[in-house]
Design a protein around this motif. Structure first.
Motif, PDB file in Angstrom:
ATOM      1  N   UNK A   1       0.841  -1.199   0.000  1.00  0.00           N
ATOM      2  CA  UNK A   1       0.000   0.000   0.000  1.00  0.00           C
ATOM      3  C   UNK A   1       0.880   1.254   0.000  1.00  0.00           C
ATOM      4  N   UNK A   2       0.529   2.215  -0.840  1.00  0.00           N
ATOM      5  CA  UNK A   2       1.294   3.457  -0.932  1.00  0.00           C
ATOM      6  C   UNK A   2       1.013   4.336   0.288  1.00  0.00           C
ATOM      7  N   UNK A   3       2.079   4.881   0.862  1.00  0.00           N
ATOM      8  CA  UNK A   3       1.939   5.747   2.033  1.00  0.00           C
ATOM      9  C   UNK A   3       1.297   7.074   1.642  1.00  0.00           C
ATOM     10  N   UNK A   4       0.595   7.672   2.607  1.00  0.00           N
ATOM     11  CA  UNK A   4       0.036   9.006   2.369  1.00  0.00           C
ATOM     12  C   UNK A   4       1.153   9.989   2.066  1.00  0.00           C
ATOM     13  N   UNK A   5       2.249   9.866   2.824  1.00  0.00           N
ATOM     14  CA  UNK A   5       3.400  10.750   2.663  1.00  0.00           C
ATOM     15  C   UNK A   5       4.659   9.952   2.992  1.00  0.00           C
ATOM     16  N   UNK A   6       5.714  10.172   2.236  1.00  0.00           N
ATOM     17  CA  UNK A   6       6.969   9.465   2.506  1.00  0.00           C
ATOM     18  C   UNK A   6       8.157  10.384   2.237  1.00  0.00           C
ATOM     19  N   UNK A   7       9.188  10.209   3.035  1.00  0.00           N
ATOM     20  CA  UNK A   7      10.463  10.887   2.828  1.00  0.00           C
ATOM     21  C   UNK A   7      11.465   9.825   2.404  1.00  0.00           C
ATOM     22  N   UNK A   8      12.086  10.027   1.244  1.00  0.00           N
ATOM     23  CA  UNK A   8      12.998   9.029   0.689  1.00  0.00           C
ATOM     24  C   UNK A   8      14.398   9.629   0.573  1.00  0.00           C
ATOM     25  N   UNK A   9      15.233   9.340   1.584  1.00  0.00           N
ATOM     26  CA  UNK A   9      16.626   9.811   1.614  1.00  0.00           C
ATOM     27  C   UNK A   9      16.718  11.327   1.391  1.00  0.00           C
ATOM     28  N   UNK A  10      15.929  12.046   2.176  1.00  0.00           N
ATOM     29  CA  UNK A  10      15.845  13.502   2.035  1.00  0.00           C
ATOM     30  C   UNK A  10      16.991  14.201   2.759  1.00  0.00           C
ATOM     31  N   UNK A  11      17.669  15.071   2.027  1.00  0.00           N
ATOM     32  CA  UNK A  11      18.676  15.966   2.609  1.00  0.00           C
ATOM     33  C   UNK A  11      18.364  17.388   2.152  1.00  0.00           C
ATOM     34  N   UNK A  12      18.786  18.353   2.985  1.00  0.00           N
ATOM     35  CA  UNK A  12      18.532  19.748   2.629  1.00  0.00           C
ATOM     36  C   UNK A  12      19.650  20.633   3.166  1.00  0.00           C
ATOM     37  N   UNK A  13      20.098  21.529   2.323  1.00  0.00           N
ATOM     38  CA  UNK A  13      21.012  22.581   2.776  1.00  0.00           C
ATOM     39  C   UNK A  13      20.596  23.883   2.112  1.00  0.00           C
ATOM     40  N   UNK A  14      20.824  24.970   2.833  1.00  0.00           N
ATOM     41  CA  UNK A  14      20.458  26.281   2.287  1.00  0.00           C
ATOM     42  C   UNK A  14      21.411  26.673   1.174  1.00  0.00           C
ATOM     43  N   UNK A  15      20.883  27.424   0.231  1.00  0.00           N
ATOM     44  CA  UNK A  15      21.698  27.864  -0.896  1.00  0.00           C
ATOM     45  C   UNK A  15      22.895  28.666  -0.402  1.00  0.00           C
ATOM     46  N   UNK A  16      24.059  28.331  -0.924  1.00  0.00           N
ATOM     47  CA  UNK A  16      25.283  29.010  -0.520  1.00  0.00           C
ATOM     48  C   UNK A  16      25.953  28.415   0.703  1.00  0.00           C
ATOM     49  N   UNK A  17      25.305  27.410   1.316  1.00  0.00           N
ATOM     50  CA  UNK A  17      25.869  26.767   2.505  1.00  0.00           C
ATOM     51  C   UNK A  17      26.344  25.360   2.154  1.00  0.00           C
ATOM     52  N   UNK A  18      27.408  24.927   2.803  1.00  0.00           N
ATOM     53  CA  UNK A  18      27.902  23.560   2.596  1.00  0.00           C
ATOM     54  C   UNK A  18      27.429  22.628   3.711  1.00  0.00           C
ATOM     55  N   UNK A  19      26.847  23.213   4.750  1.00  0.00           N
ATOM     56  CA  UNK A  19      26.418  22.417   5.908  1.00  0.00           C
ATOM     57  C   UNK A  19      24.957  21.986   5.739  1.00  0.00           C
ATOM     58  N   UNK A  20      24.679  20.679   5.726  1.00  0.00           N
ATOM     59  CA  UNK A  20      23.287  20.236   5.574  1.00  0.00           C
ATOM     60  C   UNK A  20      22.463  20.476   6.841  1.00  0.00           C
ATOM     61  N   UNK A  21      21.208  20.890   6.642  1.00  0.00           N
ATOM     62  CA  UNK A  21      20.286  21.072   7.758  1.00  0.00           C
ATOM     63  C   UNK A  21      19.590  19.743   8.056  1.00  0.00           C
ATOM     64  N   UNK A  22      19.283  18.987   6.998  1.00  0.00           N
ATOM     65  CA  UNK A  22      18.700  17.645   7.118  1.00  0.00           C
ATOM     66  C   UNK A  22      19.610  16.663   6.392  1.00  0.00           C
ATOM     67  N   UNK A  23      19.776  15.477   6.978  1.00  0.00           N
ATOM     68  CA  UNK A  23      20.739  14.506   6.436  1.00  0.00           C
ATOM     69  C   UNK A  23      20.086  13.144   6.207  1.00  0.00           C
ATOM     70  N   UNK A  24      19.864  12.810   4.963  1.00  0.00           N
ATOM     71  CA  UNK A  24      19.468  11.466   4.548  1.00  0.00           C
ATOM     72  C   UNK A  24      18.301  10.909   5.391  1.00  0.00           C
ATOM     73  N   UNK A  25      17.198  11.642   5.405  1.00  0.00           N
ATOM     74  CA  UNK A  25      16.033  11.252   6.209  1.00  0.00           C
ATOM     75  C   UNK A  25      15.074  10.392   5.378  1.00  0.00           C
TER      76      UNK A  25
END
Length: 221
Positions: A1-25
């Motif tokens: 069954x497909x999930x309502x919402x899923x995060x698949x290896x999500x990472x995020x960093x702000x533009x111009x930054x090298x430091x990730x805010x979220x790491x492989x979630x």
């Protein structure tokens, strides 16, 4: 069954930054359940909230709704129809009535409901707001009443997913319990996926699953 919402290896960093805010979630969120996400200030809760509510896209990985990536979706449509967002500060127009706030939201999202006013009164009644209160200006309503209006507004387009940011942060203990009862009912009786971002232990007490976010990483408690 497909999930309502899923995060698949999500990472995020702000533009111009090298430091990730979220790491492989990675995580899944199903209908019929209440989820809480807890974490200290600066842990990445607000960033995660902006991704799952479609306000931003991950730097890496995918946010999936019903198996479809938000990168491939019209995110305005996603925010208008697939998710309902509830704010700690309510974000209501204070010089308009409760009913006017919700009807305006439905007009903006181009809702096809024919009698929007009747639909709004019914929504508010489900949230414990009677017709007399519904016709008062928001600035005359208590914090608990304003939060009920905020929840009704989020439900106006009947979304499968509800996301709330510190939904009881401005409420007293008794009102908090009443609002949490509403979230529980929305998940368990109306089969919605309810995601609450919080600092409150009282809020986590209603969760079917608790996630903790620390240093940009998500783990199940």
């Amino acid at each position: 069954m497909t999930s309502a919402l899923a995060l698949d290896h999500v990472s995020y960093r702000y533009e111009g930054s090298t430091k990730p805010v979220l790491k492989d979630i990675s995580a899944t969120f199903e209908r019929g359940s209440v989820y809480t996400i807890v974490g200290k200030s600066g842990a990445g809760k607000s960033t995660l909230l902006s991704l799952i509510s479609g306000l931003d896209l991950p730097t890496k990985g995918e946010v999936l709704c019903g198996g479809m990536s938000l990168k491939e979706m019209d995110r305005d449509w996603y925010r208008s129809w697939k998710v309902g967002v509830i704010f700690q500060s309510f974000n209501l127009i204070t010089n308009a009535t409760a009913v006017q706030n919700i009807v305006l939201s439905m007009n903006i999202s181009k809702s096809k409901v024919k009698d929007k006013k009747t639909h709004t009164y019914e929504l508010l009644e489900r949230m414990g707001i009677d017709r007399e209160t519904a016709d008062r200006k928001v600035l005359k309503l208590s914090g608990g009443e304003q939060q009920r209006v905020g929840i009704a507004r989020a439900l106006a387009h009947d979304p499968a997913i509800l996301i709330a940011d510190e939904p009881t942060g401005n409420l007293d203990r008794e009102t908090e319990a009443e609002i949490l009862d509403i979230f529980t009912r929305l998940a368990h009786e109306e089969n919605r996926c309810v995601i609450l971002v919080t600092h409150s232990r009282k809020v986590t007490s209603i969760a079917d699953k608790i996630y903790s976010i620390q240093h940009g990483q998500l783990s199940e408690l």
